[in-house]
Design an enzyme around this catalytic site. Structure first.
Site, PDB file in Angstrom:
ATOM      1  N   SER A 195      -1.270 -19.389  -1.449  1.00 26.38           N
ATOM      2  CA  SER A 195      -2.047 -18.781  -0.371  1.00 26.38           C
ATOM      3  C   SER A 195      -3.447 -19.345  -0.239  1.00 26.38           C
ATOM      4  O   SER A 195      -4.053 -19.224   0.818  1.00 26.38           O
ATOM      5  CB  SER A 195      -2.138 -17.284  -0.608  1.00 26.38           C
ATOM      6  OG  SER A 195      -2.981 -17.023  -1.703  1.00 26.38           O
ATOM      7  N   LYS A 254       1.012  -7.555   3.494  1.00 23.82           N
ATOM      8  CA  LYS A 254       0.469  -8.660   4.311  1.00 23.82           C
ATOM      9  C   LYS A 254       1.271  -8.792   5.625  1.00 23.82           C
ATOM     10  O   LYS A 254       0.915  -8.196   6.614  1.00 23.82           O
ATOM     11  CB  LYS A 254       0.429  -9.926   3.479  1.00 23.82           C
ATOM     12  CG  LYS A 254      -0.422  -9.698   2.202  1.00 23.82           C
ATOM     13  CD  LYS A 254      -0.585 -10.932   1.380  1.00 23.82           C
ATOM     14  CE  LYS A 254      -1.072 -10.668  -0.028  1.00 23.82           C
ATOM     15  NZ  LYS A 254      -2.397 -10.092  -0.172  1.00 23.82           N
ATOM     16  N   THR A 283       4.167   5.532 -13.430  1.00 27.40           N
ATOM     17  CA  THR A 283       3.116   5.668 -12.422  1.00 27.40           C
ATOM     18  C   THR A 283       3.682   6.417 -11.219  1.00 27.40           C
ATOM     19  O   THR A 283       4.879   6.332 -10.930  1.00 27.40           O
ATOM     20  CB  THR A 283       2.562   4.280 -12.024  1.00 27.40           C
ATOM     21  OG1 THR A 283       1.456   4.451 -11.159  1.00 27.40           O
ATOM     22  CG2 THR A 283       3.594   3.407 -11.335  1.00 27.40           C
TER      23      THR A 283
HETATM   24  C1  LIG Z   1       0.602 -14.894  -4.569  1.00 24.91           C
HETATM   25  C2  LIG Z   1       0.303 -13.444  -4.654  1.00 24.91           C
HETATM   26  N1  LIG Z   1       1.127 -12.650  -5.341  1.00 24.91           N
HETATM   27  C3  LIG Z   1       0.890 -11.323  -5.450  1.00 24.91           C
HETATM   28  C4  LIG Z   1      -0.201 -10.748  -4.848  1.00 24.91           C
HETATM   29  C5  LIG Z   1      -0.416  -9.267  -4.971  1.00 24.91           C
HETATM   30  O1  LIG Z   1      -0.059  -8.651  -3.760  1.00 24.91           O
HETATM   31  P1  LIG Z   1      -0.487  -7.148  -3.463  1.00 24.91           P
HETATM   32  O2  LIG Z   1      -1.739  -7.245  -2.636  1.00 24.91           O
HETATM   33  O3  LIG Z   1       0.649  -6.521  -2.720  1.00 24.91           O
HETATM   34  O4  LIG Z   1      -0.737  -6.505  -4.768  1.00 24.91           O
HETATM   35  C6  LIG Z   1      -1.104 -11.534  -4.116  1.00 24.91           C
HETATM   36  C7  LIG Z   1      -2.280 -10.905  -3.481  1.00 24.91           C
HETATM   37  O5  LIG Z   1      -2.939 -11.387  -2.647  1.00 24.91           O
HETATM   38  C8  LIG Z   1      -0.844 -12.922  -4.013  1.00 24.91           C
HETATM   39  O6  LIG Z   1      -1.661 -13.716  -3.351  1.00 24.91           O
END
Ligand SMILES: Cc1ncc(COP(=O)(O)O)c(C=O)c1O
Length: 420
Positions: A195, A254, A283
């Site tokens: 990302s 997202k 949790t």
């Molecule tokens: C590659 C990747 N995996 C996992 C996550 C975690 O996602 P979440 O925001 O749903 O915890 C992110 C968060 O940006 C991410 O970039």
């Protein structure tokens, strides 16, 4: 021991490198997005001339699903039916039909046996990997050098031995795999879309290697679900290999615009994680209204081919403009556009100037989110950004990057704004 002092010293050291983080409170108004209002952080900045009508360029609500009216209605409907909190862990009264419907929807969406939802994709990654790698004796983990913190935390937490391969380097991965006994348990952990760089992974080739060396595959599709592949089913699906990936992880936060995370896999693997993963078991489960809204969102996202095409066309247009202007960026076919400033100071300054002078909000990205010396402004285009909005931002970036004596003019503005 003066604990406060100890913590303070570490904070000071961190800040002295420019890594301190400031948060900007944003009203992401449903009706006006991507134009929005920024809650100015303090009195000093309130006295500057920031225009509150600011365009947001760095939201991960990639398809604007958090503003979708049908999704909002569904969430409100369920809150009215069963209230807000879930009231417990999944085991202790915290499972509702909405949770089960979401898991069924996710399994169908990915065309897999079963799904398991978590309060975030971070938790899903951390606890699923920690559990698997702890419980499979003598497993060797193969992890991409640029893997997300949640994957790294899960691997570290398991205390399993880990070989790190160079980013997206299949030859290096194969070399490391070949050094291990074929019979030794192995797991390859990687992402389908990195990302911070916007680089896409050839999932097909990873699965091929995994089969050859008798390894499991764990794939993070957090930035791909909703956007890539048929109906937004992700890059593994696009590569026609989704069924052969052992565990796929995704987020509801997202592309689907809500909150929460999940994994999909075969029934046995899901039962295993459901039975042993502390981050699932101990949790409180997600709010039922969120589960219902996420289910509705996925239903809608499946039909948004036009919006997906629109995003990719606009991202391509944006990159063509950057190329013409010689502005450094990481090129790819993805919807993510990382504009490189290299230095943290410059990323922070450009972000500040964009906000103050050009009504554009782009959060600077720097270490430890990306390696030192590769700071950037990470831009994400959503269907609600118009070509005119893009042209306006390109104009602003051109002026920032083309200042005649950049360092000099930048530091002059910086001094004036007391950010250097
Ligand atoms: C590659 C990747 N995996 C996992 C996550 C975690 O996602 P979440 O925001 O749903 O915890 C992110 C968060 O940006 C991410 O970039």
């Amino acid at each position: 021991m003066n604990y406060k002092d100890l913590l303070q010293k570490q904070l000071i050291k961190f800040s002295s490198k420019g890594y301190n983080r400031t948060f900007t409170p944003i009203y992401r108004y449903q009706e006006t997005f991507p134009f929005t209002k920024i809650d100015l952080p303090n009195e000093k900045i309130k006295n500057t001339k920031i225009n509150p009508e600011t365009t947001i360029w760095c939201s991960n609500d990639y398809l604007n699903m958090s503003h979708n009216q049908e999704v909002i209605n569904r969430m409100i409907e369920v809150i009215k039916e069963v209230g807000t909190g879930s009231g417990g862990t999944r085991n202790i009264s915290g499972t509702t039909p909405y949770h089960e419907q979401l898991e069924k929807k996710l399994a169908n969406f990915h065309e897999r046996d079963a799904a398991l939802i978590f309060t975030s994709a971070y938790v899903a990654n951390q606890t699923s990997l920690a559990t698997l790698c702890k419980k499979i004796p003598n497993i060797e983990v193969f992890s991409d050098q640029l893997n997300h913190a949640s994957l790294i935390e899960g691997i570290k937490n398991s205390k399993a031995s880990c070989s790190i391969f160079r980013h997206n380097d299949l030859d290096h991965l194969e070399l490391l795999l070949s050094e291990k006994d074929l019979e030794q348990p192995k797991i390859i952990v990687f992402e389908s879309l990195y990302s911070m760089d916007g680089t896409e992974t050839n999932v097909y080739e990873y699965v091929k290697l995994a089969k050859k060396y008798n390894a499991l595959t764990y794939l993070d599709e957090v930035h791909a679900v909703g956007l890539y592949g048929k109906g937004g089913r992700g890059i593994a699906f696009k590569n026609k290999i989704s069924n052969a990936v052992d565990i796929i992880n995704g987020t509801l936060a997202k592309g689907f615009g809500q909150i929460g995370g999940y994994i999909v896999a075969n029934q046995t693997t899901i039962d295993f994680i459901r039975s042993f993963a502390p981050g699932f078991i101990f949790t409180t489960s997600m709010m039922p209204s969120i589960a219902a809204a996420a289910t509705k969102s996925i239903e809608i996202v499946e039909s948004l081919d036009d919006k997906r095409t629109d995003i990719f066309n606009k991202a391509k247009y944006f990159k063509q403009k950057l190329n013409l202007l010689d502005i450094p960026f990481i090129d790819s076919n993805s919807h993510i556009i990382p504009i490189l400033t290299y230095s943290t100071k410059k990323a922070k300054l450009f972000s500040k100037l964009l906000l103050e002078q050009y009504n554009s909000y782009i959060q600077p990205i720097f270490y430890p989110t990306v390696p030192e010396g590769s700071a950037r402004l990470r831009i994400t285009i959503t269907p609600k950004h118009s070509i005119q909005d893009i042209d306006n931002l390109i104009g602003a970036l051109k002026r920032l990057f083309n200042s005649e004596k950049p360092e000099q003019s930048i530091s002059a503005v910086a001094r004036q704004n007391q950010v250097a």
